[in-house]
Design an enzyme around this catalytic site. Structure first.
Site, PDB file in Angstrom:
ATOM      1  N   LYS A  55      40.216  -9.040 -23.196  1.00  0.00           N
ATOM      2  CA  LYS A  55      39.687  -8.140 -24.218  1.00  0.00           C
ATOM      3  C   LYS A  55      40.792  -7.289 -24.860  1.00  0.00           C
ATOM      4  O   LYS A  55      40.643  -6.812 -25.979  1.00  0.00           O
ATOM      5  CB  LYS A  55      38.591  -7.281 -23.617  1.00  0.00           C
ATOM      6  CG  LYS A  55      37.490  -8.169 -23.001  1.00  0.00           C
ATOM      7  CD  LYS A  55      36.130  -7.624 -23.161  1.00  0.00           C
ATOM      8  CE  LYS A  55      35.008  -8.590 -22.865  1.00  0.00           C
ATOM      9  NZ  LYS A  55      35.019  -9.242 -21.569  1.00  0.00           N
TER      10      LYS A  55
HETATM   11  C1  LIG Z   1      34.160 -10.368 -21.348  1.00  0.00           C
HETATM   12  C2  LIG Z   1      34.610 -11.387 -20.395  1.00  0.00           C
HETATM   13  C3  LIG Z   1      34.105 -12.692 -20.415  1.00  0.00           C
HETATM   14  C4  LIG Z   1      33.016 -13.120 -21.366  1.00  0.00           C
HETATM   15  O1  LIG Z   1      33.448 -13.121 -22.703  1.00  0.00           O
HETATM   16  P1  LIG Z   1      32.367 -13.125 -23.898  1.00  0.00           P
HETATM   17  O2  LIG Z   1      33.161 -12.932 -25.133  1.00  0.00           O
HETATM   18  O3  LIG Z   1      31.460 -11.964 -23.616  1.00  0.00           O
HETATM   19  O4  LIG Z   1      31.652 -14.410 -23.851  1.00  0.00           O
HETATM   20  C5  LIG Z   1      34.637 -13.606 -19.534  1.00  0.00           C
HETATM   21  N1  LIG Z   1      35.591 -13.263 -18.644  1.00  0.00           N
HETATM   22  C6  LIG Z   1      36.094 -12.012 -18.587  1.00  0.00           C
HETATM   23  C7  LIG Z   1      37.132 -11.688 -17.560  1.00  0.00           C
HETATM   24  C8  LIG Z   1      35.637 -11.030 -19.458  1.00  0.00           C
HETATM   25  O5  LIG Z   1      36.140  -9.805 -19.413  1.00  0.00           O
END
Ligand SMILES: *Cc1c(COP(=O)(O)O)cnc(C)c1O
Length: 497
Positions: free
Chosen positions: A113
């Site tokens: 993120k």
């Molecule tokens: C947020 C997240 C996901 C899922 O991603 P999306 O965009 O919500 O589908 C998967 N793995 C990790 C470690 C995350 O932080």
């Protein structure tokens, strides 16, 4: 580039407006009116460039009301000022079976993120200025763990912004909780919610779309925006890393020009995999998309049956950032794949809200299946895979990534046509240290910091500095509220009634 709302096609806004607002007032998500296409020459021109330079060029295709200079400033601030631990920003690791892991977690909070949330505050503050609104932006964020910390880190002490993060009290890993509770900055606040991620997200959405609250906020010189992946400014940096990964694979000779590959994405809110789908529409030769889920397998069922049904038991798993039953970004995919049928989107997402369920026609389901397949894996399979990958490669993968590896191997084993497989690796394994240590046969009867030490001893992989230093940080935030109390809490903390 003009953006429409998925629930009202006649609404047109600029990219700055789409980013500043986060979500459309009608409840829809902003989507680009067209998807830019890249030629072989365009990909060629991206070779040899730094990540920040590539990103600036690609942003220019979508954020057309930003100047090249502004975009370069944004990408420099996000990717070239030392907050990522590798100069490449993203890395590709290859496993013994030939599959590749796209490591997206070298940023300051150790999850993918950061790739978007390190740049979103720069987009957002410029977008606000461009739209001529002189208000303080209040970021309200619901998190299943990783978004919250990444958003806090991105917005910490950014002038003209405040950020409030809500997370499910028992729905995040102890490391994730610690990361949020110790967040520094004058403009930040963190609060636990008695409930799961969907309760947090519903609470935030309700506050967001309540006209009375918006009015009071405006009277006090403030306006809400979102750092969740419903914000277009989150999604577009994610498209960038898939395009960039393709260019890097070409540079390294892993792929020949135009050679296709398959891509697996561990999925929760459908943001990360949707970004990959946009990259595919732009010309990145992704031949198949594998949507990997944990036992909260609402997406696997949807892809298999065409029925989206959130009326089911919610499970807390070792991959908490995928413990989600409402995958918001699916709305964008369906909008594009129905030929921008906003009336249909209103009907389905109205039904999702009222009945928790909608069903798409067979014909559309078939088209989705031609591009996507899904599979789901429980905690036992996830941990098994972490152990197996470690034994085979000496490589540690986090729980979410391991769900992806399970799905990728299963897909490749059964696919009629074999493609090179790229798997999005979404978090540093230390972030979910307890489950990872257990998976490789370590003794987990210890506090979270001793677990980090044991994991380092056993794996030889270095503890990321950002997690090691939490030990000496003060816990600043201990508030807990129920979902119903969220609106009052927000108003109280903003000092408005
Ligand atoms: C947020 C997240 C996901 C899922 O991603 P999306 O965009 O919500 O589908 C998967 N793995 C990790 C470690 C995350 O932080």
């Amino acid at each position: 580039m003009i953006y429409h709302s998925t629930r009202n096609k006649s609404l047109s806004v600029s990219s700055a407006e789409a980013i500043a607002q986060g979500i459309s007032a009608d409840g829809g998500l902003f989507v680009p009116a067209s998807i830019p296409e890249l030629s072989a020459a365009d990909f060629e021109a991206l070779k040899g460039l730094s990540y920040a330079e590539r990103a600036a060029r690609l942003f220019g295709l979508y954020l057309t009301d930003f100047t090249d200079e502004e975009l370069r400033e944004c990408t420099h601030n996000a990717y070239e000022t030392g907050s990522f631990e590798t100069p490449n920003v993203q890395e590709i690791a290859t496993l013994a079976d030939g599959s590749m892991l796209l490591e997206l977690w070298h940023g300051p909070t150790c999850a993918f993120k950061d790739m978007a949330l390190q740049i979103l505050p720069h987009f957002l503050t410029r977008s606000i200025r461009k739209t001529g609104i002189d208000r303080e932006v209040v970021i309200l964020t619901a998190t299943s763990g990783d978004t919250g910390k990444a958003a806090l880190a991105g917005f910490q002490d950014v002038p003209g912004t405040k950020i409030m993060v809500f997370y499910p009290e028992d729905g995040v890993s102890s490391m994730q909780k610690r990361q949020m509770q110790t967040q520094e900055g004058e403009n930040v606040r963190v609060c636990a919610v008695k409930g799961n991620f969907d309760d947090c997200q519903n609470g935030v959405k309700a506050i967001f779309t309540d006209p009375a609250t918006q009015k009071v906020l405006a009277e006090n010189g403030m306006q809400f925006s979102s750092a969740n992946s419903i914000n277009w400014g989150r999604l577009v940096p994610q498209i960038v890393y898939y395009v960039s990964a393709y260019v890097t694979m070409l540079e390294k000779g892993i792929l020949k020009d135009g050679q296709g590959f398959a891509l697996t994405v561990p999925t929760g809110n459908f943001g990360n995999i949707l970004a990959a789908w946009y990259a595919k529409q732009m010309g990145v030769p992704i031949r198949h998309l594998v949507c990997a889920s944990n036992i909260n397998k609402v997406l696997t069922d949807f892809i298999d049956t065409g029925i989206y049904d959130r009326n089911r038991e919610f499970h807390a798993t070792v991959s908490p950032s995928m413990d989600i039953l409402i995958s918001s970004n699916l709305e964008r995919l369906l909008y594009h794949m129905t030929g921008e049928d906003d009336a249909q989107i209103r009907e389905w997402f109205g039904a999702l809200k009222s009945d928790g369920r909608y069903q798409i026609p067979e014909e559309l389901k078939n088209r989705i299946q031609a591009e996507f397949s899904g599979s789901f894996w429980d905690d036992a399979a996830t941990k098994d895979m972490i152990g197996k990958v470690f034994a085979e490669n000496g490589y540690l993968s986090d729980t979410h990534t391991a769900v992806g590896i399970c799905a990728a191997r299963d897909y490749t084993a059964h696919a009629s046509e074999k493609y090179p497989m790229l798997i999005a690796s979404t978090a540093n394994p230390y972030k979910f240290g307890k489950a990872v240590l257990e998976a490789i046969g370590g003794d987990t009867d210890a506090d979270e910091y001793a677990i980090l030490d044991r994991l380092q001893e056993k794996s030889g992989m270095k503890i990321p500095a950002a997690l090691a230093e939490l030990k000496t940080k003060t816990v600043r935030f201990r508030d807990v509220v129920s979902g119903d109390e969220m609106p009052a809490y927000v108003k109280e903390k903003l000092g408005i009634q």
